[in-house]
Design a protein around this motif. Structure first.
Motif, PDB file in Angstrom:
ATOM      1  N   THR A 238      -6.112   1.353  13.449  1.00  0.00           N
ATOM      2  CA  THR A 238      -5.781   0.546  14.625  1.00  0.00           C
ATOM      3  C   THR A 238      -6.563   1.085  15.810  1.00  0.00           C
ATOM      4  OG1 THR A 238      -3.553   0.191  13.790  1.00  0.00           O
ATOM      5  CG2 THR A 238      -3.925  -0.279  16.117  1.00  0.00           C
ATOM      6  N   ALA A 239      -7.190   0.206  16.555  1.00  0.00           N
ATOM      7  CA  ALA A 239      -7.989   0.622  17.695  1.00  0.00           C
ATOM      8  C   ALA A 239      -7.134   1.434  18.670  1.00  0.00           C
ATOM      9  CB  ALA A 239      -8.580  -0.597  18.393  1.00  0.00           C
ATOM     10  N   GLY A 240      -7.658   2.562  19.081  1.00  0.00           N
ATOM     11  CA  GLY A 240      -6.954   3.396  20.049  1.00  0.00           C
ATOM     12  C   GLY A 240      -5.887   4.284  19.447  1.00  0.00           C
ATOM     13  N   SER A 241      -5.650   4.151  18.166  1.00  0.00           N
ATOM     14  CA  SER A 241      -4.616   4.974  17.540  1.00  0.00           C
ATOM     15  C   SER A 241      -5.122   6.394  17.339  1.00  0.00           C
ATOM     16  CB  SER A 241      -4.211   4.377  16.192  1.00  0.00           C
ATOM     17  OG  SER A 241      -3.369   5.284  15.499  1.00  0.00           O
ATOM     18  N   PRO A 242      -4.266   7.399  17.568  1.00  0.00           N
ATOM     19  CA  PRO A 242      -4.681   8.781  17.313  1.00  0.00           C
ATOM     20  C   PRO A 242      -4.640   9.139  15.835  1.00  0.00           C
ATOM     21  CG  PRO A 242      -2.406   8.747  18.060  1.00  0.00           C
ATOM     22  CD  PRO A 242      -2.918   7.332  18.152  1.00  0.00           C
ATOM     23  N   VAL A 243      -4.173   8.208  15.010  1.00  0.00           N
ATOM     24  CA  VAL A 243      -4.018   8.469  13.582  1.00  0.00           C
ATOM     25  C   VAL A 243      -5.129   7.776  12.807  1.00  0.00           C
ATOM     26  CG1 VAL A 243      -2.536   8.182  11.562  1.00  0.00           C
ATOM     27  CG2 VAL A 243      -1.524   8.710  13.782  1.00  0.00           C
ATOM     28  N   GLY A 244      -5.782   8.496  11.926  1.00  0.00           N
ATOM     29  CA  GLY A 244      -6.804   7.914  11.056  1.00  0.00           C
ATOM     30  C   GLY A 244      -6.339   7.982   9.615  1.00  0.00           C
ATOM     31  N   TRP A 245      -6.937   7.164   8.777  1.00  0.00           N
ATOM     32  CA  TRP A 245      -6.566   7.131   7.360  1.00  0.00           C
ATOM     33  C   TRP A 245      -7.792   7.435   6.510  1.00  0.00           C
ATOM     34  CZ3 TRP A 245      -1.663   5.995   5.314  1.00  0.00           C
ATOM     35  CH2 TRP A 245      -0.702   5.635   6.265  1.00  0.00           C
ATOM     36  N   GLY A 246      -7.569   8.166   5.438  1.00  0.00           N
ATOM     37  CA  GLY A 246      -8.628   8.426   4.482  1.00  0.00           C
ATOM     38  C   GLY A 246      -8.114   8.147   3.089  1.00  0.00           C
ATOM     39  N   SER A 247      -8.953   8.309   2.098  1.00  0.00           N
ATOM     40  CA  SER A 247      -8.554   8.032   0.720  1.00  0.00           C
ATOM     41  C   SER A 247      -8.174   9.309   0.000  1.00  0.00           C
ATOM     42  CB  SER A 247      -9.693   7.351  -0.034  1.00  0.00           C
ATOM     43  OG  SER A 247      -9.360   7.221  -1.398  1.00  0.00           O
ATOM     44  N   ASP A 248      -7.045   9.275  -0.666  1.00  0.00           N
ATOM     45  CA  ASP A 248      -6.624  10.396  -1.498  1.00  0.00           C
ATOM     46  C   ASP A 248      -6.953  10.179  -2.959  1.00  0.00           C
ATOM     47  OD1 ASP A 248      -3.581  11.685   0.050  1.00  0.00           O
ATOM     48  OD2 ASP A 248      -5.689  12.148   0.339  1.00  0.00           O
ATOM     49  N   GLY A 249      -7.461   9.004  -3.311  1.00  0.00           N
ATOM     50  CA  GLY A 249      -7.733   8.735  -4.712  1.00  0.00           C
ATOM     51  C   GLY A 249      -8.224   7.328  -4.929  1.00  0.00           C
ATOM     52  N   ASP A 250      -8.395   6.990  -6.180  1.00  0.00           N
ATOM     53  CA  ASP A 250      -8.924   5.683  -6.545  1.00  0.00           C
ATOM     54  C   ASP A 250      -7.821   4.637  -6.604  1.00  0.00           C
ATOM     55  OD1 ASP A 250     -11.362   6.882  -6.771  1.00  0.00           O
ATOM     56  OD2 ASP A 250     -11.289   7.077  -8.951  1.00  0.00           O
ATOM     57  N   ALA A 251      -8.214   3.418  -6.345  1.00  0.00           N
ATOM     58  CA  ALA A 251      -7.281   2.297  -6.418  1.00  0.00           C
ATOM     59  C   ALA A 251      -7.100   1.841  -7.863  1.00  0.00           C
ATOM     60  CB  ALA A 251      -7.782   1.134  -5.567  1.00  0.00           C
ATOM     61  N   THR A 252      -5.926   1.340  -8.152  1.00  0.00           N
ATOM     62  CA  THR A 252      -5.656   0.696  -9.433  1.00  0.00           C
ATOM     63  C   THR A 252      -5.430  -0.784  -9.189  1.00  0.00           C
ATOM     64  OG1 THR A 252      -4.650   2.682 -10.371  1.00  0.00           O
ATOM     65  CG2 THR A 252      -4.119   0.588 -11.420  1.00  0.00           C
ATOM     66  N   ILE A 253      -6.177  -1.626  -9.881  1.00  0.00           N
ATOM     67  CA  ILE A 253      -6.022  -3.077  -9.783  1.00  0.00           C
ATOM     68  C   ILE A 253      -5.443  -3.586 -11.096  1.00  0.00           C
ATOM     69  CG2 ILE A 253      -7.221  -5.271  -9.520  1.00  0.00           C
ATOM     70  CD1 ILE A 253      -9.296  -3.862  -7.841  1.00  0.00           C
ATOM     71  N   THR A 254      -4.401  -4.383 -11.000  1.00  0.00           N
ATOM     72  CA  THR A 254      -3.739  -4.919 -12.193  1.00  0.00           C
ATOM     73  C   THR A 254      -3.761  -6.444 -12.152  1.00  0.00           C
ATOM     74  OG1 THR A 254      -2.274  -2.997 -12.285  1.00  0.00           O
ATOM     75  CG2 THR A 254      -1.605  -4.945 -13.541  1.00  0.00           C
ATOM     76  N   LEU A 255      -4.139  -7.045 -13.268  1.00  0.00           N
ATOM     77  CA  LEU A 255      -4.140  -8.504 -13.405  1.00  0.00           C
ATOM     78  C   LEU A 255      -2.972  -8.911 -14.287  1.00  0.00           C
ATOM     79  CD1 LEU A 255      -7.941  -9.180 -14.057  1.00  0.00           C
ATOM     80  CD2 LEU A 255      -6.724  -9.071 -11.887  1.00  0.00           C
ATOM     81  N   THR A 256      -2.186  -9.862 -13.809  1.00  0.00           N
ATOM     82  CA  THR A 256      -1.006 -10.315 -14.541  1.00  0.00           C
ATOM     83  C   THR A 256      -0.965 -11.839 -14.591  1.00  0.00           C
ATOM     84  OG1 THR A 256       0.321 -10.257 -12.504  1.00  0.00           O
ATOM     85  CG2 THR A 256       0.350  -8.281 -13.887  1.00  0.00           C
ATOM     86  N   SER A 257      -0.140 -12.351 -15.497  1.00  0.00           N
ATOM     87  CA  SER A 257       0.088 -13.803 -15.642  1.00  0.00           C
ATOM     88  C   SER A 257      -1.211 -14.567 -15.869  1.00  0.00           C
ATOM     89  CB  SER A 257       0.809 -14.371 -14.411  1.00  0.00           C
ATOM     90  OG  SER A 257       2.010 -13.685 -14.158  1.00  0.00           O
ATOM     91  N   LEU A 258      -2.158 -13.933 -16.550  1.00  0.00           N
ATOM     92  CA  LEU A 258      -3.448 -14.575 -16.777  1.00  0.00           C
ATOM     93  C   LEU A 258      -3.346 -15.626 -17.882  1.00  0.00           C
ATOM     94  CD1 LEU A 258      -5.885 -11.522 -16.666  1.00  0.00           C
ATOM     95  CD2 LEU A 258      -5.495 -13.220 -14.871  1.00  0.00           C
TER      96      LEU A 258
END
Length: 226
Positions: free
Chosen positions: A54-74
């Motif tokens: 968020t612009a102006g926020s003192p808090v930043g976010w980084g990545s702790d790991g890889d994303a998991t993507i799941t496909l359902t109801s295909l």
């Protein structure tokens, strides 16, 4: 005494030509709504944590790991423009049974989760998970598939090969198309995941009832191996 006479490649080629109406009219209808299994993928860092910036926020976010993507109801949502092609003998025991199609669409849902870290003044203070979900459509257009048939006393399918160019459409439940969501679409279009989808489709066409019916009808036309 009755001797079993296996069908010849030409017997199968002739029977496949005789299947034109069934393949073009019946197979697309029976293919529609065939289910595909749930699939989960390690997508790497797709940048979903940046959505929390968020612009102006003192808090930043980084990545702790890889994303998991799941496909359902295909499911196979549609298979259109099916045209039977001439069968071809590969050798004395193998025949390719090809057909073309204008579009094969698989629709369903996706969800993702990516570990994120909260930092304050450069120090990690908390953890969270960025997550989301929506609809996904994967379409293979203007190409073909072919059944690999093996000759014995009767005909059997040994495998199915699906060809074609894959496109992916992502529709989030909310939030538009930020860069991390575009990354999901790019991920699905990579060589590895395209191959995974083809493998799944090939298994569906190999094991589905309509494929079993098709082979039974061809065996009838070749005399059932007798």
């Amino acid at each position: 005494m009755v001797f079993m006479v296996p069908p010849t490649p030409q017997d199968v080629i002739d029977a496949w030509a005789d299947m034109t109406t069934w393949v073009q009219d019946t197979l697309p209808v029976q293919a529609q709504q065939q289910s595909l299994p749930v699939a989960s993928y390690d997508a790497g860092d797709i940048g979903a944590c940046s959505a929390f910036n968020t612009a102006g926020s003192p808090v930043g976010w980084g990545s702790d790991g890889d994303a998991t993507i799941t496909l359902t109801s295909l499911k196979i949502a549609s298979m259109s423009g099916v045209k039977i092609q001439t069968a071809a003998a590969v050798d004395d025991t193998t025949v390719h049974l090809p057909l073309s199609f204008s579009q094969l669409e698989i629709s369903g849902n996706y969800s993702y989760g990516q570990p994120c870290a909260e930092y304050d003044l450069g120090k990690k203070t908390d953890t969270a998970t960025s997550s989301g979900h929506g609809a996904v459509a994967q379409t293979i257009t203007n190409n073909s598939l072919y059944y690999v048939a093996k000759l014995g006393d009767t005909l059997t399918i040994s495998s199915v090969v699906v060809n074609g160019a894959l496109t992916v459409t992502i529709n989030p439940d909310s939030g538009g198309m930020p860069s991390w969501l575009e990354a999901i679409g790019s991920f699905f279009s990579t060589f590895k995941e395209t191959d995974a989808l083809r493998s799944t489709l090939q298994n569906v066409f190999l094991t589905a009832d309509f494929s079993k019916t098709m082979i039974a009808l061809i065996n009838q036309r070749t005399g059932g191996g007798t």
